[in-house]
Design an enzyme around this catalytic site. Structure first.
Site, PDB file in Angstrom:
ATOM      1  N   LYS A 224     -10.533  -4.986  -4.076  1.00  0.00           N
ATOM      2  CA  LYS A 224     -11.640  -4.086  -4.426  1.00  0.00           C
ATOM      3  C   LYS A 224     -11.160  -2.685  -4.813  1.00  0.00           C
ATOM      4  O   LYS A 224     -11.858  -1.954  -5.485  1.00  0.00           O
ATOM      5  CB  LYS A 224     -12.682  -4.024  -3.317  1.00  0.00           C
ATOM      6  CG  LYS A 224     -12.189  -3.638  -1.935  1.00  0.00           C
ATOM      7  CD  LYS A 224     -13.347  -3.550  -0.958  1.00  0.00           C
ATOM      8  CE  LYS A 224     -13.267  -4.492   0.226  1.00  0.00           C
ATOM      9  NZ  LYS A 224     -12.104  -4.324   1.096  1.00  0.00           N
TER      10      LYS A 224
ATOM     11  N   LYS B 144       0.830  -1.217   0.000  1.00  0.00           N
ATOM     12  CA  LYS B 144       0.000   0.000   0.000  1.00  0.00           C
ATOM     13  C   LYS B 144       0.860   1.260   0.000  1.00  0.00           C
ATOM     14  O   LYS B 144       0.430   2.307  -0.494  1.00  0.00           O
ATOM     15  CB  LYS B 144      -0.964  -0.007   1.188  1.00  0.00           C
ATOM     16  CG  LYS B 144      -2.020  -1.111   1.034  1.00  0.00           C
ATOM     17  CD  LYS B 144      -3.429  -0.650   1.293  1.00  0.00           C
ATOM     18  CE  LYS B 144      -4.386  -1.613   0.608  1.00  0.00           C
ATOM     19  NZ  LYS B 144      -5.637  -1.824   1.239  1.00  0.00           N
TER      20      LYS B 144
ATOM     21  N   LYS C 223      -3.208 -10.491  -6.004  1.00  0.00           N
ATOM     22  CA  LYS C 223      -4.525 -10.875  -5.471  1.00  0.00           C
ATOM     23  C   LYS C 223      -5.628  -9.939  -5.987  1.00  0.00           C
ATOM     24  O   LYS C 223      -5.365  -8.777  -6.301  1.00  0.00           O
ATOM     25  CB  LYS C 223      -4.503 -10.937  -3.949  1.00  0.00           C
ATOM     26  CG  LYS C 223      -4.746  -9.639  -3.255  1.00  0.00           C
ATOM     27  CD  LYS C 223      -5.161  -9.822  -1.795  1.00  0.00           C
ATOM     28  CE  LYS C 223      -5.474  -8.449  -1.241  1.00  0.00           C
ATOM     29  NZ  LYS C 223      -6.397  -8.343  -0.193  1.00  0.00           N
TER      30      LYS C 223
HETATM   31  N1  AQP Z   1      -8.387 -11.887  -3.324  1.00  0.00           N
HETATM   32  C1  AQP Z   1      -8.788 -12.410  -2.173  1.00  0.00           C
HETATM   33  N2  AQP Z   1      -8.944 -13.757  -2.035  1.00  0.00           N
HETATM   34  C2  AQP Z   1      -9.350 -14.287  -0.864  1.00  0.00           C
HETATM   35  N3  AQP Z   1      -9.633 -13.543   0.232  1.00  0.00           N
HETATM   36  C3  AQP Z   1      -9.518 -12.204   0.135  1.00  0.00           C
HETATM   37  N4  AQP Z   1      -9.731 -11.197   1.005  1.00  0.00           N
HETATM   38  C4  AQP Z   1      -9.455 -10.018   0.410  1.00  0.00           C
HETATM   39  N5  AQP Z   1      -9.070 -10.221  -0.849  1.00  0.00           N
HETATM   40  C5  AQP Z   1      -9.086 -11.572  -1.061  1.00  0.00           C
HETATM   41  C6  AQP Z   1     -10.202 -11.393   2.371  1.00  0.00           C
HETATM   42  O1  AQP Z   1     -11.353 -10.578   2.541  1.00  0.00           O
HETATM   43  C7  AQP Z   1     -11.400 -10.158   3.911  1.00  0.00           C
HETATM   44  C8  AQP Z   1     -11.658  -8.690   3.992  1.00  0.00           C
HETATM   45  O2  AQP Z   1     -10.621  -7.946   3.462  1.00  0.00           O
HETATM   46  P1  AQP Z   1     -10.519  -6.393   3.749  1.00  0.00           P
HETATM   47  O3  AQP Z   1     -11.443  -5.642   2.919  1.00  0.00           O
HETATM   48  O4  AQP Z   1     -10.660  -6.111   5.203  1.00  0.00           O
HETATM   49  O5  AQP Z   1      -9.047  -6.071   3.384  1.00  0.00           O
HETATM   50  P2  AQP Z   1      -8.187  -6.524   2.189  1.00  0.00           P
HETATM   51  O6  AQP Z   1      -7.600  -7.864   2.465  1.00  0.00           O
HETATM   52  O7  AQP Z   1      -7.197  -5.399   2.003  1.00  0.00           O
HETATM   53  O8  AQP Z   1      -9.217  -6.638   0.976  1.00  0.00           O
HETATM   54  P3  AQP Z   1      -9.149  -5.921  -0.423  1.00  0.00           P
HETATM   55  O9  AQP Z   1     -10.328  -6.352  -1.210  1.00  0.00           O
HETATM   56  O10 AQP Z   1      -7.791  -6.120  -1.050  1.00  0.00           O
HETATM   57  O11 AQP Z   1      -9.360  -4.416  -0.024  1.00  0.00           O
HETATM   58  P4  AQP Z   1      -8.489  -3.168  -0.416  1.00  0.00           P
HETATM   59  O12 AQP Z   1      -8.402  -3.184  -1.936  1.00  0.00           O
HETATM   60  O13 AQP Z   1      -9.228  -2.002   0.127  1.00  0.00           O
HETATM   61  O14 AQP Z   1      -7.152  -3.342   0.232  1.00  0.00           O
HETATM   62  C9  AQP Z   1     -10.099 -10.588   4.555  1.00  0.00           C
HETATM   63  O15 AQP Z   1     -10.330 -11.780   5.291  1.00  0.00           O
HETATM   64  C10 AQP Z   1      -9.199 -10.862   3.398  1.00  0.00           C
HETATM   65  O16 AQP Z   1      -8.226 -11.836   3.693  1.00  0.00           O
END
Ligand code: AQP
Length: 333
Positions: free
Chosen positions: A199, A114, A196
C-alpha cells in the site's frame, strides 16, 4: 476446555490493497465462524515506524476500521480494537526486547527492505517492529495467526521468543501457528511482479487500492506487466505477471487456477486482463459502498473500537500480570 484464539492485525499505513485483502482479510472472513475466538487489531503503533502525517494517519485509522466493518468482521462475533488503546502491547514489548538479540532483528527482510526505501529514517522502531508484533500475538494466548507470506519470518521470531521465554522461566506463552493460505499468500505488484504489492508503493499503478473505482481498476489491470507470449498459463518463475493475475482471478471468483487457465485458453491477454478487472470490481465496489456508509458515522466506529479495547484490555492485563509474576516484578495494580 478453553477455546482457541485467532489473532491478526493490519497497520493503518494507507488505504488497503488487494494484496492485504486477499492475503489477510479474506482468510479472516473465512475463519470468523469457526471454532476460533477471533481478535483483530488495527496496528497503529507499527505504522509509526514510517513517518506519518498526523491528520492523514487518523483518517487511515477510521478507514481501516470501516474496512473491517464493511468486510463483515462483525464486532458481535470478534474483538477488534486499536493497538495503542491497550498499553500492555508496549509493556510486553519491553520484556521481550530483553530476550531478543539485535542480529535477529537486523536480518529481517522487512527491516532490510524498509531501511532501503526509507533510508532517511532508519529508526529503532523499524528494527523493533517484529518484537512489537510478537507481543501483539503472545499477549492473547494466540493459537493461530492468519497472515500473508511476507509476515512468515516475523511470526517465526514470535514463536522463537515464546519458546525462549518459556525455557528461561516457565511455560507462559502458547507457541502460535501461522495460517498462510496456499493461493494468494503473496500478491505481487502489477508493475513489477517480482516485488510484493504494497500500500505504500510510490507507483500507484503497482497496486489496486480497495478504494479504486471500476475504471481505475480496469486501467490498472490493462497496464499490468505481463510477458511477450500470449498464453494464459501459470508459471510463477517464467510468467510471474500472468501467474499473479491468475492467482487474483482464482481467489476473487473461487475458481481453481486450472479452471481459470482453461477458461482463457485461446484468448489473448487483453480479454483476460479485462475479466480479472471485472472480477475484482465485482467484489470491491459493493465493499466500498458499505465502507462509505460506516465512514459517515465516525461516532459508531469510535464506539466499536472503545468496546473492543475494553475486552482486549481485560485479556491483556491478565497476561501481563502472569508475565510480571513469572519474572519476579512486583505487580501492584
Ligand atoms: N501483497 C500481499 N499479498 C498477500 N498478503 C499481503 N499482506 C500485505 N501485502 C500482501 C498481508 O496483509 C496483512 C497486513 O499487512 P500490514 O499492513 O500490517 O503490513 P505489510 O505486510 O507491510 O503490508 P503492506 O501493504 O506492504 O504495507 P506497507 O506498504 O505499509 O508496508 C499481513 O498479513 C500481510 O502479510
Amino acid at each position: 476446555m478453553e477455546s482457541k484464539i485467532l489473532f491478526s492485525a493490519i497497520q493503518p499505513s494507507g488505504i488497503l490493497t488487494l494484496g492485504n485483502y486477499i492475503g489477510a482479510i479474506s482468510n479472516w472472513i473465512k475463519l470468523l465462524d469457526t471454532e476460533y475466538n477471533c481478535i483483530f487489531s488495527i496496528a497503529d503503533l507499527h505504522t509509526l515506524t514510517v513517518k506519518q502525517d498526523p491528520v492523514q494517519f487518523k483518517q487511515n485509522v477510521f478507514d481501516l476500521a470501516a474496512t473491517y466493518l464493511a468486510c463483515d468482521l462483525n464486532p458481535d462475533k470478534c474483538i477488534f480494537f486499536l493497538q495503542s488503546s491497550v498499553h500492555q502491547h508496549t509493556e510486553l514489548t519491553w520484556i521481550l526486547n530483553t530476550i531478543t538479540y539485535p542480529g535477529e532483528l537486523q536480518r529481517m527482510t522487512q527491516f532490510k527492505d524498509k531501511s532501503k526505501s526509507h533510508s532517511d529514517n532508519i529508526n529503532m522502531g523499524l528494527m523493533d517492529y517484529p518484537v512489537l508484533m510478537a507481543s501483539d500475538i503472545l499477549l492473547y494466548n494466540t493459537n493461530l495467526v492468519p497472515v500473508g507470506a511476507d509476515q512468515k519470518q516475523h511470526l517465526e521470531l514470535a514463536r522463537n521468543l515464546a519458546e525462549r521465554f518459556n525455557n528461561r522461566y516457565t511455560d507462559t506463552f502458547i507457541i502460535p501457528e501461522p495460517y498462510i493460505s496456499e493461493n494468494g499468500a503473496k500478491i505481487m505488484s502489477l508493475q513489477n511482479p517480482d516485488k510484493k504489492m504494497s500500500k505504500s508503493d510510490a507507483n500507484l499503478n503497482s497496486f489496486i487500492s480497495l478504494n479504486d473505482d471500476e475504471n481505475t481498476i480496469i486501467k490498472k489491470f490493462k497496464k499490468a506487466v505481463t510477458d511477450s507470449e500470449n498464453e494464459v498459463r501459470y508459471d510463477a518463475i517464467n510468467k510471474a505477471g500472468i501467474s499473479n493475475l491468475l492467482t487474483i482471478y482464482s481467489v476473487m471468483t473461487g475458481k481453481t487456477i486450472k479452471e481459470s487457465e482453461n477458461e482463457f485458453s485461446g484468448h489473448g491477454y487483453g480479454v483476460f486482463k479485462t475479466s480479472v478487472a471485472e472480477a475484482v470490481a465485482e467484489v470491491l465496489i459493493p465493499l466500498q459502498k458499505r465502507k462509505t456508509q460506516f465512514l459517515s458515522d465516525k461516532g459508531y466506529i469510535e464506539n466499536v473500537l472503545k468496546n473492543g479495547a475494553e475486552k482486549a484490555l481485560d485479556k491483556a492485563e491478565k497476561k501481563i500480570k502472569q508475565v510480571y509474576n513469572t519474572i519476579g516484578i512486583l505487580y501492584q495494580k
